[in-house]
Scaffold this motif. Structure first.
Motif, PDB file in Angstrom:
ATOM      1  N   GLU A 194       0.854  -1.182   0.000  1.00 47.75           N
ATOM      2  CA  GLU A 194       0.000   0.000   0.000  1.00 47.75           C
ATOM      3  C   GLU A 194       0.893   1.236   0.000  1.00 47.75           C
ATOM      4  N   LEU A 195       0.666   2.138  -0.945  1.00 50.79           N
ATOM      5  CA  LEU A 195       1.491   3.353  -1.050  1.00 50.79           C
ATOM      6  C   LEU A 195       0.762   4.528  -0.391  1.00 50.79           C
ATOM      7  N   HIS A 196       1.461   5.191   0.541  1.00 53.36           N
ATOM      8  CA  HIS A 196       0.868   6.349   1.221  1.00 53.36           C
ATOM      9  C   HIS A 196       1.690   7.578   0.834  1.00 53.36           C
ATOM     10  N   GLU A 197       1.058   8.569   0.243  1.00 52.64           N
ATOM     11  CA  GLU A 197       1.797   9.763  -0.193  1.00 52.64           C
ATOM     12  C   GLU A 197       1.676  10.834   0.872  1.00 52.64           C
ATOM     13  N   ALA A 198       2.745  11.059   1.611  1.00 49.92           N
ATOM     14  CA  ALA A 198       2.701  12.052   2.694  1.00 49.92           C
ATOM     15  C   ALA A 198       2.717  13.462   2.112  1.00 49.92           C
ATOM     16  N   ARG A 199       1.889  14.357   2.687  1.00 51.88           N
ATOM     17  CA  ARG A 199       1.887  15.756   2.214  1.00 51.88           C
ATOM     18  C   ARG A 199       2.684  16.660   3.139  1.00 51.88           C
ATOM     19  N   THR A 200       2.942  16.170   4.375  1.00 51.72           N
ATOM     20  CA  THR A 200       3.776  16.932   5.307  1.00 51.72           C
ATOM     21  C   THR A 200       4.676  15.931   6.047  1.00 51.72           C
ATOM     22  N   ILE A 201       5.725  16.480   6.679  1.00 47.91           N
ATOM     23  CA  ILE A 201       6.618  15.588   7.437  1.00 47.91           C
ATOM     24  C   ILE A 201       5.841  14.947   8.593  1.00 47.91           C
ATOM     25  N   THR A 202       4.936  15.725   9.177  1.00 47.11           N
ATOM     26  CA  THR A 202       4.146  15.181  10.290  1.00 47.11           C
ATOM     27  C   THR A 202       3.280  14.023   9.812  1.00 47.11           C
ATOM     28  N   GLU A 203       2.708  14.192   8.613  1.00 47.03           N
ATOM     29  CA  GLU A 203       1.870  13.114   8.089  1.00 47.03           C
ATOM     30  C   GLU A 203       2.727  11.865   7.819  1.00 47.03           C
ATOM     31  N   ALA A 204       3.931  12.085   7.284  1.00 44.53           N
ATOM     32  CA  ALA A 204       4.833  10.947   7.050  1.00 44.53           C
ATOM     33  C   ALA A 204       5.131  10.244   8.367  1.00 44.53           C
TER      34      ALA A 204
ATOM     35  N   VAL B  83       6.770  -1.087   7.403  1.00 42.34           N
ATOM     36  CA  VAL B  83       6.709   0.099   6.559  1.00 42.34           C
ATOM     37  C   VAL B  83       8.118   0.574   6.180  1.00 42.34           C
ATOM     38  N   ARG B  84       8.252   1.161   5.006  1.00 38.55           N
ATOM     39  CA  ARG B  84       9.501   1.808   4.584  1.00 38.55           C
ATOM     40  C   ARG B  84       9.183   3.142   3.911  1.00 38.55           C
ATOM     41  N   VAL B  85      10.173   4.017   3.996  1.00 36.23           N
ATOM     42  CA  VAL B  85      10.085   5.313   3.330  1.00 36.23           C
ATOM     43  C   VAL B  85      10.551   5.148   1.885  1.00 36.23           C
TER      44      VAL B  85
ATOM     45  N   ARG C  66      14.474  -8.608  -0.527  1.00 39.39           N
ATOM     46  CA  ARG C  66      15.394  -8.240   0.566  1.00 39.39           C
ATOM     47  C   ARG C  66      14.643  -7.404   1.602  1.00 39.39           C
ATOM     48  N   VAL C  67      13.664  -6.638   1.130  1.00 39.07           N
ATOM     49  CA  VAL C  67      12.779  -5.887   2.035  1.00 39.07           C
ATOM     50  C   VAL C  67      11.362  -6.411   1.815  1.00 39.07           C
ATOM     51  N   LYS C  68      10.691  -6.733   2.921  1.00 40.03           N
ATOM     52  CA  LYS C  68       9.310  -7.217   2.803  1.00 40.03           C
ATOM     53  C   LYS C  68       8.437  -6.375   3.713  1.00 40.03           C
ATOM     54  N   VAL C  69       7.713  -5.429   3.126  1.00 36.14           N
ATOM     55  CA  VAL C  69       6.801  -4.605   3.926  1.00 36.14           C
ATOM     56  C   VAL C  69       5.489  -4.445   3.164  1.00 36.14           C
ATOM     57  N   ARG C  70       4.438  -4.177   3.900  1.00 42.10           N
ATOM     58  CA  ARG C  70       3.140  -4.013   3.233  1.00 42.10           C
ATOM     59  C   ARG C  70       2.771  -2.537   3.049  1.00 42.10           C
ATOM     60  N   HIS C  71       3.584  -1.638   3.658  1.00 41.51           N
ATOM     61  CA  HIS C  71       3.279  -0.202   3.537  1.00 41.51           C
ATOM     62  C   HIS C  71       4.532   0.569   3.120  1.00 41.51           C
ATOM     63  N   VAL C  72       4.353   1.478   2.184  1.00 38.00           N
ATOM     64  CA  VAL C  72       5.452   2.323   1.729  1.00 38.00           C
ATOM     65  C   VAL C  72       4.967   3.774   1.809  1.00 38.00           C
ATOM     66  N   VAL C  73       5.782   4.621   2.458  1.00 38.53           N
ATOM     67  CA  VAL C  73       5.405   6.037   2.603  1.00 38.53           C
ATOM     68  C   VAL C  73       6.275   6.872   1.671  1.00 38.53           C
ATOM     69  N   SER C  74       5.641   7.457   0.672  1.00 32.73           N
ATOM     70  CA  SER C  74       6.399   8.253  -0.292  1.00 32.73           C
ATOM     71  C   SER C  74       6.638   9.662   0.250  1.00 32.73           C
ATOM     72  N   LEU C  75       7.899  10.110   0.120  1.00 32.46           N
ATOM     73  CA  LEU C  75       8.267  11.467   0.563  1.00 32.46           C
ATOM     74  C   LEU C  75       8.265  12.447  -0.608  1.00 32.46           C
TER      75      LEU C  75
ATOM     76  N   THR D  84      21.877   1.642  10.022  1.00 31.63           N
ATOM     77  CA  THR D  84      22.332   2.969  10.438  1.00 31.63           C
ATOM     78  C   THR D  84      21.757   3.269  11.827  1.00 31.63           C
ATOM     79  N   VAL D  85      22.110   4.425  12.367  1.00 31.40           N
ATOM     80  CA  VAL D  85      21.585   4.784  13.698  1.00 31.40           C
ATOM     81  C   VAL D  85      20.143   5.297  13.627  1.00 31.40           C
ATOM     82  N   MET D  86      19.580   5.395  12.410  1.00 32.44           N
ATOM     83  CA  MET D  86      18.200   5.889  12.281  1.00 32.44           C
ATOM     84  C   MET D  86      17.240   4.972  13.017  1.00 32.44           C
ATOM     85  N   GLN D  87      16.377   5.589  13.807  1.00 32.40           N
ATOM     86  CA  GLN D  87      15.388   4.783  14.523  1.00 32.40           C
ATOM     87  C   GLN D  87      14.109   4.668  13.705  1.00 32.40           C
ATOM     88  N   ALA D  88      13.310   3.643  14.028  1.00 35.15           N
ATOM     89  CA  ALA D  88      12.038   3.475  13.309  1.00 35.15           C
ATOM     90  C   ALA D  88      11.262   4.789  13.414  1.00 35.15           C
ATOM     91  N   GLY D  89      10.755   5.269  12.302  1.00 31.41           N
ATOM     92  CA  GLY D  89       9.954   6.501  12.310  1.00 31.41           C
ATOM     93  C   GLY D  89      10.770   7.744  12.014  1.00 31.41           C
TER      94      GLY D  89
END
Ligand SMILES: Cc1cc2nc3c(=O)[nH]c(=O)nc-3n(C[C@H](O)[C@H](O)[C@H](O)COP(=O)(O)OP(=O)(O)OC[C@H]3O[C@@H](n4cnc5c(N)ncnc54)[C@H](O)[C@@H]3O)c2cc1C
Length: 291
Positions: A7-17, A28-30, A45-54, A159-164
């Motif tokens: 499922e592709l989610h198109e974020a309109r703001t950083i908060t929405e993302a 989920v992945r960005v 290699r990546v298995k997710v059901r949600h993708v958030v487009s930036l 990387t040191v990036m945390q989920a979210g």
């Protein structure tokens, strides 16, 4: 090979993302340019059901002079970076990377943020950005933190990036006078080939022409980009010449921890590190002298 359903989610703001990421984590992945992620999804290699487009987040695009640093929006493409007059004037070493990265189609789609966030050991931008003392901004909702790029990578694709968290920008301090940097890479062909090894070098010269400060960073020869302190330290206080470059190249070869794979043996890669270190240092030195 087909893309799996997601499922592709198109974020309109950083908060929405951030909301999408929190709601669907960890499934989920960005998505930025998609040049890595879509391949990862296809090969499983990546298995997710949600993708958030930036891609609609215009605030993550573009280049800005921000006081003592140059700010690169995470969604900036290699092509956009290569055409910036500031890059040409102040950071010509970035062009060493951008010229050979992938191929024209990828350079139009990929993003600088994605090249870092993917955490792929052979990525070309991390070594040169680390040699230039880059720092990155990570944002989760309204919370922001700044991380020096040399402490961002933990291992292959880690990387040191945390989920979210979203990588929003890369900051580069303007280099002082009498300094120069360069990147040298070797791959099986010139386009669309991962680096077998890459070496970034940056030098600052003192009034007497000797090296006052140096950074040497290796790519593709360890699980993460490798800042080689003994190689840099061997140059400080010395003039850049065949002898001092040889000492630094030997230190870089000794510090590299390459693997053997389809693209080359560990010994071959180590040898290439020596050659590339000398090349990068020679070019960085010419630039520091004003060439
Ligand atoms: C044919 C081909 C040739 C290539 N050649 C080269 C090459 O020569 N040199 C090289 O370095 N690379 C190369 N690449 C790799 C790729 O193009 C780069 O790594 C690209 O910069 C990734 O950016 P992207 O925007 O496409 O990332 P995406 O594919 O959108 O994302 C990659 C990963 O990073 C995460 N991500 C992306 N942006 C963010 C963000 N802002 N915040 C948080 N997480 C994020 C995604 O969730 C994903 O996990 C090549 C790729 C292909 C397909």
């Amino acid at each position: 090979m087909y893309l799996p359903d997601f499922e592709l989610h198109e974020a309109r703001t950083i908060t929405e993302a951030a909301d999408y990421l929190a709601r669907f984590s960890p499934d989920v992945r960005v998505l930025a340019g998609g040049t890595d992620l879509l391949v990862d999804l296809k090969v499983g290699r990546v298995k997710v059901r949600h993708v958030v487009s930036l891609t609609r987040l215009s605030e993550l695009r573009g280049l800005r002079e921000d006081g003592p640093s140059f700010q690169i929006g995470a969604l900036t493409t290699p092509n956009e970076l290569a055409t910036s007059p500031i890059v040409r004037e102040r950071f010509p070493a970035l062009l060493d990377v951008l010229r050979d990265l992938a191929a024209p189609q990828i350079r139009k789609m990929a993003t600088v943020g994605g090249n870092l966030a993917s955490g792929v050991p052979s990525a070309d931008l991390p070594p040169i950005l680390i040699s230039l003392h880059a720092a990155i901004t990570l944002q989760m909702g309204t919370r922001e933190r700044c991380v020096p790029l040399d402490s961002f990578f933990l291992g292959p694709r880690r990387t040191v990036m945390q989920a979210g968290e979203i990588l929003t920008a890369i900051r580069l301090p303007y280099p002082p006078g009498s300094s120069g940097s360069a990147y040298a890479r070797f791959a099986m062909r010139q386009a669309n080939a991962c680096a077998i090894a890459g070496v970034a070098a940056s030098l600052q010269l003192g009034r007497d022409g000797a090296v006052a400060a140096a950074r040497i960073v290796l790519g593709a020869v360890a699980p993460t980009p490798q800042l080689i302190e003994p190689a840099a330290a061997s140059l400080v206080g010395r003039m850049v010449n065949e002898d001092s470059m040889e000492v630094a190249a030997t230190a870089a070869m000794e510090a590299a921890s390459p693997i053997s794979d389809i693209r080359g043996s560990a010994d071959y890669r180590r040898e290439i590190v020596g050659v590339l270190t000398r090349r990068a240092l020679a070019l960085a030195h010419r630039r520091a002298q004003g060439a």
